[in-house]
Design a protein around this motif. Sequence first.
Motif, PDB file in Angstrom:
ATOM      1  N   ILE A 169       4.797  12.062 -13.532  1.00 45.53           N
ATOM      2  CA  ILE A 169       4.829  11.283 -12.296  1.00 45.53           C
ATOM      3  C   ILE A 169       5.794  11.959 -11.342  1.00 45.53           C
ATOM      4  CG2 ILE A 169       5.391   9.063 -11.234  1.00 45.53           C
ATOM      5  CD1 ILE A 169       4.693   7.705 -13.872  1.00 45.53           C
ATOM      6  N   LEU A 170       5.334  12.213 -10.122  1.00 46.85           N
ATOM      7  CA  LEU A 170       6.182  12.772  -9.074  1.00 46.85           C
ATOM      8  C   LEU A 170       6.217  11.798  -7.907  1.00 46.85           C
ATOM      9  CD1 LEU A 170       4.075  15.476  -9.957  1.00 46.85           C
ATOM     10  CD2 LEU A 170       6.173  16.531  -9.144  1.00 46.85           C
ATOM     11  N   THR A 171       7.374  11.692  -7.261  1.00 43.78           N
ATOM     12  CA  THR A 171       7.495  10.771  -6.141  1.00 43.78           C
ATOM     13  C   THR A 171       8.567  11.229  -5.159  1.00 43.78           C
ATOM     14  OG1 THR A 171       7.949   8.475  -5.489  1.00 43.78           O
ATOM     15  CG2 THR A 171       9.096   9.305  -7.437  1.00 43.78           C
ATOM     16  N   LYS A 172       8.372  10.871  -3.911  1.00 44.56           N
ATOM     17  CA  LYS A 172       9.372  11.152  -2.877  1.00 44.56           C
ATOM     18  C   LYS A 172      10.513  10.142  -2.926  1.00 44.56           C
ATOM     19  CE  LYS A 172       6.044  12.852   0.550  1.00 44.56           C
ATOM     20  NZ  LYS A 172       5.498  12.584   1.896  1.00 44.56           N
ATOM     21  N   HIS A 173      10.351   9.093  -3.721  1.00 44.16           N
ATOM     22  CA  HIS A 173      11.291   7.979  -3.714  1.00 44.16           C
ATOM     23  C   HIS A 173      12.142   7.963  -4.986  1.00 44.16           C
ATOM     24  CE1 HIS A 173       8.987   6.508  -0.244  1.00 44.16           C
ATOM     25  NE2 HIS A 173       7.910   6.820  -0.944  1.00 44.16           N
ATOM     26  N   ASN A 174      13.069   7.009  -5.049  1.00 41.82           N
ATOM     27  CA  ASN A 174      13.947   6.893  -6.210  1.00 41.82           C
ATOM     28  C   ASN A 174      13.153   6.505  -7.453  1.00 41.82           C
ATOM     29  OD1 ASN A 174      16.227   7.492  -4.672  1.00 41.82           O
ATOM     30  ND2 ASN A 174      16.562   5.344  -4.126  1.00 41.82           N
ATOM     31  N   ALA A 182       7.234   4.505 -15.143  1.00 44.56           N
ATOM     32  CA  ALA A 182       8.407   4.784 -14.312  1.00 44.56           C
ATOM     33  C   ALA A 182       8.496   3.718 -13.233  1.00 44.56           C
ATOM     34  CB  ALA A 182       8.312   6.173 -13.685  1.00 44.56           C
ATOM     35  N   ASP A 183       9.705   3.265 -12.968  1.00 46.44           N
ATOM     36  CA  ASP A 183       9.941   2.316 -11.879  1.00 46.44           C
ATOM     37  C   ASP A 183      10.350   3.104 -10.643  1.00 46.44           C
ATOM     38  OD1 ASP A 183       9.385   0.276 -13.626  1.00 46.44           O
ATOM     39  OD2 ASP A 183      11.492  -0.128 -14.098  1.00 46.44           O
ATOM     40  N   ILE A 184       9.706   2.812  -9.526  1.00 46.40           N
ATOM     41  CA  ILE A 184       9.947   3.564  -8.290  1.00 46.40           C
ATOM     42  C   ILE A 184      10.273   2.592  -7.168  1.00 46.40           C
ATOM     43  CG2 ILE A 184       8.928   5.144  -6.607  1.00 46.40           C
ATOM     44  CD1 ILE A 184       7.165   6.236  -8.848  1.00 46.40           C
ATOM     45  N   GLU A 185      11.371   2.876  -6.488  1.00 45.66           N
ATOM     46  CA  GLU A 185      11.784   2.042  -5.366  1.00 45.66           C
ATOM     47  C   GLU A 185      11.220   2.613  -4.077  1.00 45.66           C
ATOM     48  OE1 GLU A 185      15.832   0.605  -3.009  1.00 45.66           O
ATOM     49  OE2 GLU A 185      16.005   1.518  -4.991  1.00 45.66           O
ATOM     50  N   ILE A 186      10.423   1.823  -3.391  1.00 44.81           N
ATOM     51  CA  ILE A 186       9.789   2.261  -2.147  1.00 44.81           C
ATOM     52  C   ILE A 186      10.079   1.236  -1.061  1.00 44.81           C
ATOM     53  CG2 ILE A 186       7.621   2.915  -1.028  1.00 44.81           C
ATOM     54  CD1 ILE A 186       6.474   3.498  -3.783  1.00 44.81           C
ATOM     55  N   LYS A 187      10.753   1.671  -0.036  1.00 40.68           N
ATOM     56  CA  LYS A 187      11.066   0.824   1.115  1.00 40.68           C
ATOM     57  C   LYS A 187      11.737  -0.483   0.696  1.00 40.68           C
ATOM     58  CE  LYS A 187       7.354   2.924   3.801  1.00 40.68           C
ATOM     59  NZ  LYS A 187       6.107   2.726   4.569  1.00 40.68           N
ATOM     60  N   GLY A 188      12.719  -0.322  -0.212  1.00 39.09           N
ATOM     61  CA  GLY A 188      13.544  -1.457  -0.606  1.00 39.09           C
ATOM     62  C   GLY A 188      12.971  -2.342  -1.687  1.00 39.09           C
ATOM     63  N   LYS A 189      11.804  -2.005  -2.212  1.00 43.91           N
ATOM     64  CA  LYS A 189      11.198  -2.814  -3.265  1.00 43.91           C
ATOM     65  C   LYS A 189      10.780  -1.928  -4.424  1.00 43.91           C
ATOM     66  CE  LYS A 189       7.933  -6.621  -3.952  1.00 43.91           C
ATOM     67  NZ  LYS A 189       6.953  -7.516  -3.311  1.00 43.91           N
ATOM     68  N   ILE A 244      -7.673   9.190  -4.700  1.00 47.66           N
ATOM     69  CA  ILE A 244      -6.634   8.937  -3.692  1.00 47.66           C
ATOM     70  C   ILE A 244      -6.739   7.484  -3.236  1.00 47.66           C
ATOM     71  CG2 ILE A 244      -5.701   9.637  -1.463  1.00 47.66           C
ATOM     72  CD1 ILE A 244      -7.192  12.333  -1.926  1.00 47.66           C
ATOM     73  N   THR A 245      -5.647   6.766  -3.342  1.00 48.86           N
ATOM     74  CA  THR A 245      -5.640   5.341  -3.005  1.00 48.86           C
ATOM     75  C   THR A 245      -4.458   5.032  -2.095  1.00 48.86           C
ATOM     76  OG1 THR A 245      -6.485   4.918  -5.227  1.00 48.86           O
ATOM     77  CG2 THR A 245      -5.764   3.013  -3.965  1.00 48.86           C
ATOM     78  N   LYS A 246      -4.675   4.146  -1.150  1.00 48.23           N
ATOM     79  CA  LYS A 246      -3.585   3.659  -0.314  1.00 48.23           C
ATOM     80  C   LYS A 246      -3.437   2.157  -0.513  1.00 48.23           C
ATOM     81  CE  LYS A 246      -3.666   7.182   3.312  1.00 48.23           C
ATOM     82  NZ  LYS A 246      -3.811   7.451   4.761  1.00 48.23           N
ATOM     83  N   PHE A 247      -2.170   1.723  -0.580  1.00 48.76           N
ATOM     84  CA  PHE A 247      -1.869   0.295  -0.761  1.00 48.76           C
ATOM     85  C   PHE A 247      -1.025  -0.195   0.392  1.00 48.76           C
ATOM     86  CE2 PHE A 247      -2.675   1.530  -5.162  1.00 48.76           C
ATOM     87  CZ  PHE A 247      -3.435   0.457  -5.625  1.00 48.76           C
ATOM     88  N   SER A 248      -1.305  -1.412   0.805  1.00 48.13           N
ATOM     89  CA  SER A 248      -0.440  -2.070   1.779  1.00 48.13           C
ATOM     90  C   SER A 248       0.728  -2.697   1.029  1.00 48.13           C
ATOM     91  CB  SER A 248      -1.216  -3.147   2.523  1.00 48.13           C
ATOM     92  OG  SER A 248      -0.340  -3.908   3.322  1.00 48.13           O
ATOM     93  N   LEU A 249       1.944  -2.506   1.542  1.00 47.48           N
ATOM     94  CA  LEU A 249       3.119  -3.083   0.915  1.00 47.48           C
ATOM     95  C   LEU A 249       3.353  -4.525   1.332  1.00 47.48           C
ATOM     96  CD1 LEU A 249       5.692  -0.143   0.934  1.00 47.48           C
ATOM     97  CD2 LEU A 249       4.099  -0.856  -0.819  1.00 47.48           C
ATOM     98  N   LYS A 250       2.577  -4.980   2.275  1.00 45.34           N
ATOM     99  CA  LYS A 250       2.706  -6.367   2.700  1.00 45.34           C
ATOM    100  C   LYS A 250       2.128  -7.267   1.618  1.00 45.34           C
ATOM    101  CE  LYS A 250       2.212  -5.207   7.588  1.00 45.34           C
ATOM    102  NZ  LYS A 250       1.385  -5.402   8.807  1.00 45.34           N
ATOM    103  N   ASP A 251       2.838  -8.329   1.251  1.00 51.13           N
ATOM    104  CA  ASP A 251       2.308  -9.277   0.272  1.00 51.13           C
ATOM    105  C   ASP A 251       1.081  -9.969   0.828  1.00 51.13           C
ATOM    106  OD1 ASP A 251       4.320  -8.669  -1.481  1.00 51.13           O
ATOM    107  OD2 ASP A 251       5.626 -10.298  -0.814  1.00 51.13           O
ATOM    108  N   LYS A 252       0.145 -10.244  -0.065  1.00 54.95           N
ATOM    109  CA  LYS A 252      -1.079 -10.952   0.353  1.00 54.95           C
ATOM    110  C   LYS A 252      -0.748 -12.359   0.800  1.00 54.95           C
ATOM    111  CE  LYS A 252      -4.434  -8.490  -2.494  1.00 54.95           C
ATOM    112  NZ  LYS A 252      -5.469  -8.617  -3.528  1.00 54.95           N
TER     113      LYS A 252
END
Length: 333
Positions: A152-157, A179-186, A325-333
């Motif tokens: 797993i590679l990521t730009k985030h923590n 792996a747990d990844i922190e993205i934009k504070g979550k 390739i998938t994109k997810f919205s970080l906004k909660d439903k």
Amino acid sequence: MKIFRLILLILHVGILFLLLGSLLNAYIPPKIFPWFNLLSLGFPVLIVLYIVLTVFWVLSWKKRAFVFMFIGLAFINPVKRWVNFSSEKKESSSDIKIVSFNIKAGLMGKDEVQNYLKAQDADVILLQEDGGMEYPMLKGYNRTKSNGILTILTKHNLSNEKLFFSEDESMELQSALQADIEIKGKTYRFVDIYLYPFQFEKKMIKLDGNSEANEQKVKGVVKKLIPTFKIHQDQVKKIRESLENSPYPVIVAGDFNSVPNSYEYYHLSEDLEDAFMSTGKGSATSFHDYKFPIRIDYVFSSKSLEAVSYDVDRSVSISDHYPVITKFSLKDK
């Protein structure tokens, strides 16, 4: 003509029961009865035959056509796991981009693989069969420790790495990497999956004019399939424990070495959303080494996440799999 139609009716009913048998994978594990899982492999052929015969009854003005059409409604979702036509969803700057890709150890070009991944500029990359590759071109990415199969590679923590093995401790089979990844504070829990492969070669499944040789090939394939289904059951159990105990929303992706409507699909997607079902279009076929529609690569997520796009990138052939390739919205439903 009556005898011909009777034969077709018997055939149609038989196909119906086989299709219904594939749905039982949601309830009956391979260690109890593996043959239902075997049916999932033939689902595309069975459903096409079912539809063709239903159309025949419609054109023949037979009332039984309505019965088969009504029962056929049970297979709408199973079909959509292979072929789907979702409506457009708006993408935004808050979306995160995920790439899942079995790179076949870079055997078809390590530089080509790295150039492709670099061009994707994804937030998280989940790789299978990476062969312990290094990724000097992917500067700025944090990476899990190399285990030769999953990365797993990521730009985030990135934190809390964990490898999962088969439930059968006598078989040191890697099945997933967490792996747990922190993205934009979550924080999100990513699980990269590579279930035990069937280890087929093309010559093993290529039938020719020799009926005796073909019979031996079929028996050889079944002998590989059944034990692998049972190994998968153990692996799925371990992965499910991690998913159910996760304190964070999860994104599960990878090479499941299992087709839709299989035991593996039903149980790994339980309580999760299939991104292809939510937003995919066209065919989900991701493994292209055989001339047969095979979907074995998936992206699932917690229901609190919303998939806004899902693409199987068929523009590149740098592995026997296409990248997903998938994109997810970080906004909660």
